[in-house]
Design an enzyme around this catalytic site. Structure first.
Site, PDB file in Angstrom:
ATOM      1  N   ALA A  51       0.518  -0.988   0.323  1.00  0.00           N
ATOM      2  CA  ALA A  51      -0.115  -0.066  -0.382  1.00  0.00           C
ATOM      3  C   ALA A  51       1.043   1.451  -0.047  1.00  0.00           C
ATOM      4  O   ALA A  51       1.756   1.587   1.144  1.00  0.00           O
ATOM      5  CB  ALA A  51      -0.787  -0.358   1.657  1.00  0.00           C
ATOM      6  N   TYR A  52       1.270   2.384  -0.452  1.00  0.00           N
ATOM      7  CA  TYR A  52       1.858   3.115  -1.281  1.00  0.00           C
ATOM      8  C   TYR A  52       1.788   3.829  -0.116  1.00  0.00           C
ATOM      9  O   TYR A  52       0.677   4.807   0.855  1.00  0.00           O
ATOM     10  CB  TYR A  52       1.094   3.826  -2.342  1.00  0.00           C
ATOM     11  N   GLY A  53       3.277   4.607   0.590  1.00  0.00           N
ATOM     12  CA  GLY A  53       2.848   5.002   1.479  1.00  0.00           C
ATOM     13  C   GLY A  53       2.297   5.134   3.184  1.00  0.00           C
ATOM     14  O   GLY A  53       3.244   5.319   4.173  1.00  0.00           O
ATOM     15  N   VAL A  54       2.374   3.194   3.056  1.00  0.00           N
ATOM     16  CA  VAL A  54       1.897   2.175   4.322  1.00  0.00           C
ATOM     17  C   VAL A  54       2.825   1.669   4.592  1.00  0.00           C
ATOM     18  O   VAL A  54       3.875   1.790   5.579  1.00  0.00           O
ATOM     19  CB  VAL A  54       0.346   2.158   4.245  1.00  0.00           C
ATOM     20  N   GLY A  59       7.378   8.040  -3.698  1.00  0.00           N
ATOM     21  CA  GLY A  59       8.447   8.753  -4.393  1.00  0.00           C
ATOM     22  C   GLY A  59       9.265   7.912  -5.003  1.00  0.00           C
ATOM     23  O   GLY A  59       8.290   6.389  -5.753  1.00  0.00           O
TER      24      GLY A  59
END
Length: 90
Positions: A51-54, A59
């Protein structure tokens, strides 16, 4: 008092806070929406899929997996960065 509802601010509200020190409060519905968002993130932390950023970096580091035992640290660092960046006190 300028009440944050999560639906936006008028230019007059921004000026009142920024130039005249008007106090700011958080509406109950905004607090509930924030809690719902936090609950979603908490659920993503435990899932095995990325999960992006989790459970990944941000970036250019989006393909870097964050170890489960370090995911809470990532979220805390993100909050600290935003507090510092915007000079927030919460």
């Amino acid at each position: 008092m300028v009440e944050l509802t999560g639906t936006g601010l008028s230019p007059q509200d921004v000026v009142a806070v920024a130039r005249h020190g008007e106090p700011v409060g958080l509406a109950a519905n905004a607090r509930e929406a924030m809690q719902a968002s936090a609950d979603v993130v908490a659920g993503l932390v435990e899932r095995p899929e990325p999960a992006y950023g989790v459970s990944t970096g941000f970036g250019s580091l989006a393909n870097v997996a964050i170890a489960p035992e370090r995911r809470q640290e990532l979220q805390q660092q993100l909050q600290d960065l935003k507090r510092e960046q915007f000079n927030l006190r919460f």
